[in-house]
Design a protein around this motif. Sequence first.
Motif, mmCIF file in Angstrom:
data_model
loop_
_atom_site.group_PDB
_atom_site.id
_atom_site.type_symbol
_atom_site.label_atom_id
_atom_site.label_comp_id
_atom_site.label_asym_id
_atom_site.label_seq_id
_atom_site.Cartn_x
_atom_site.Cartn_y
_atom_site.Cartn_z
ATOM 1 N N TYR A 104 -0.155 -7.966 6.768
ATOM 2 C CA TYR A 104 0.002 -7.121 5.450
ATOM 3 C C TYR A 104 0.229 -5.835 6.166
ATOM 4 C CZ TYR A 104 0.322 -4.957 1.191
ATOM 5 O OH TYR A 104 0.512 -4.333 0.150
ATOM 6 N N PHE A 105 -0.739 -5.217 7.264
ATOM 7 C CA PHE A 105 -0.851 -4.007 7.534
ATOM 8 C C PHE A 105 -0.128 -3.699 8.792
ATOM 9 C CE2 PHE A 105 -4.422 -4.703 4.932
ATOM 10 C CZ PHE A 105 -4.424 -3.434 3.948
ATOM 11 N N LEU A 106 0.607 -4.927 9.343
ATOM 12 C CA LEU A 106 1.168 -5.007 10.911
ATOM 13 C C LEU A 106 2.315 -3.905 10.914
ATOM 14 C CD1 LEU A 106 0.864 -6.295 13.498
ATOM 15 C CD2 LEU A 106 2.839 -7.870 12.718
ATOM 16 N N ARG A 107 2.280 -3.211 11.896
ATOM 17 C CA ARG A 107 3.442 -2.263 12.419
ATOM 18 C C ARG A 107 3.819 -2.960 13.802
ATOM 19 N NH1 ARG A 107 1.400 3.415 11.778
ATOM 20 N NH2 ARG A 107 2.914 3.711 13.355
ATOM 21 N N LEU A 108 5.229 -3.034 13.791
ATOM 22 C CA LEU A 108 5.521 -3.503 15.178
ATOM 23 C C LEU A 108 6.761 -2.507 15.707
ATOM 24 C CD1 LEU A 108 6.642 -7.066 15.960
ATOM 25 C CD2 LEU A 108 8.420 -5.371 16.296
ATOM 26 N N HIS A 109 6.405 -2.160 16.965
ATOM 27 C CA HIS A 109 7.151 -0.906 17.461
ATOM 28 C C HIS A 109 8.124 -1.822 18.674
ATOM 29 C CE1 HIS A 109 5.239 2.377 15.507
ATOM 30 N NE2 HIS A 109 4.238 1.676 16.122
ATOM 31 N N SER A 115 11.466 -1.358 30.304
ATOM 32 C CA SER A 115 9.932 -1.539 31.035
ATOM 33 C C SER A 115 8.727 -1.270 29.803
ATOM 34 C CB SER A 115 9.646 -0.564 32.040
ATOM 35 O OG SER A 115 9.708 0.800 31.465
ATOM 36 N N ASP A 116 9.167 -1.098 28.743
ATOM 37 C CA ASP A 116 8.433 -0.758 27.469
ATOM 38 C C ASP A 116 8.063 -2.425 26.899
ATOM 39 O OD1 ASP A 116 8.838 1.657 27.402
ATOM 40 O OD2 ASP A 116 10.206 1.928 25.812
ATOM 41 N N LEU A 117 6.572 -2.521 26.602
ATOM 42 C CA LEU A 117 5.900 -3.436 26.201
ATOM 43 C C LEU A 117 6.274 -3.597 24.318
ATOM 44 C CD1 LEU A 117 2.870 -3.799 28.153
ATOM 45 C CD2 LEU A 117 5.069 -5.041 28.273
ATOM 46 N N ILE A 118 5.951 -4.562 23.650
ATOM 47 C CA ILE A 118 5.990 -4.520 22.474
ATOM 48 C C ILE A 118 4.615 -4.157 21.959
ATOM 49 C CG2 ILE A 118 6.390 -6.181 20.243
ATOM 50 C CD1 ILE A 118 7.615 -8.132 22.203
ATOM 51 N N GLY A 124 -5.758 0.278 12.588
ATOM 52 C CA GLY A 124 -6.137 1.008 13.673
ATOM 53 C C GLY A 124 -6.427 0.215 14.763
ATOM 54 N N VAL A 125 -6.213 -1.274 14.641
ATOM 55 C CA VAL A 125 -6.429 -2.046 16.015
ATOM 56 C C VAL A 125 -4.985 -2.278 16.916
ATOM 57 C CG1 VAL A 125 -6.998 -4.282 16.894
ATOM 58 C CG2 VAL A 125 -8.349 -3.245 15.117
ATOM 59 N N ALA A 126 -4.991 -1.995 18.077
ATOM 60 C CA ALA A 126 -3.505 -1.798 18.624
ATOM 61 C C ALA A 126 -3.471 -2.656 19.811
ATOM 62 C CB ALA A 126 -2.898 -0.573 18.829
ATOM 63 N N VAL A 127 -2.298 -3.171 20.113
ATOM 64 C CA VAL A 127 -2.209 -4.108 21.342
ATOM 65 C C VAL A 127 -0.766 -4.204 21.703
ATOM 66 C CG1 VAL A 127 -1.994 -6.212 20.154
ATOM 67 C CG2 VAL A 127 -2.861 -6.470 22.268
ATOM 68 N N ASP A 128 -0.661 -4.177 23.004
ATOM 69 C CA ASP A 128 0.739 -4.183 23.666
ATOM 70 C C ASP A 128 0.821 -5.630 24.184
ATOM 71 O OD1 ASP A 128 1.623 -1.584 23.072
ATOM 72 O OD2 ASP A 128 0.483 -1.021 24.970
ATOM 73 N N ALA A 142 10.116 -9.774 20.058
ATOM 74 C CA ALA A 142 10.181 -8.739 19.036
ATOM 75 C C ALA A 142 10.975 -9.063 17.776
ATOM 76 C CB ALA A 142 10.484 -7.361 19.681
ATOM 77 N N GLN A 143 12.165 -9.330 18.125
ATOM 78 C CA GLN A 143 13.021 -9.829 17.006
ATOM 79 C C GLN A 143 12.702 -10.987 16.230
ATOM 80 O OE1 GLN A 143 16.857 -9.955 18.518
ATOM 81 N NE2 GLN A 143 17.119 -7.802 18.619
#
Length: 156
Positions: A104-109, A115-118, A124-128, A142-143
């Motif tokens: 519900y709170f997920l933000r995906l970049h 060379s960029d990771l997802i 407040g918890v982040a992971v690549d 990512a899509q």
Amino acid sequence: MKRDLLRERREWLLRRNCSLTPQQMGMAYALMCLFSFAVATGFVMVGMWQILIFTALEMTAVAAAFLYFARHATDYEHIVLANGQLLVEKVSAGKMSTIQLELYFLRLHMPTHPSDLIHLESKGVAVDIGYFATDPRRRALAQELRAEVQGGLFNA
């Protein structure tokens, strides 16, 4: 019609592409040592004993590289999308870390450069993720994640 969140589950497994097993690595190293020390022995027999020192240094460096490779040969990322949660399990050098993100709170970049990771972030918890995927596979992942999270199976 609402879908049953407990039954819907998507998983992705990203891992290294290793062409040699640890046993094959050991055999390759043994053969390299055998050949290198045989050549060094030939030089020692004609009085050039310094070659033996450099051969020992070379094989030590190769052993260090092989150990590093073997230590990371089983690294992987396991991503599970189920029950309104995104679970990311990462294994690196035998150490496992697990991160749980609320959808519900997920933000995906999305990755913008090759060379960029997802980048995923929730409360407040982040992971690549995507370290073991090629750039096209990372973009596709990512899509897929974005489609699943935004309007797919998990938003009932």
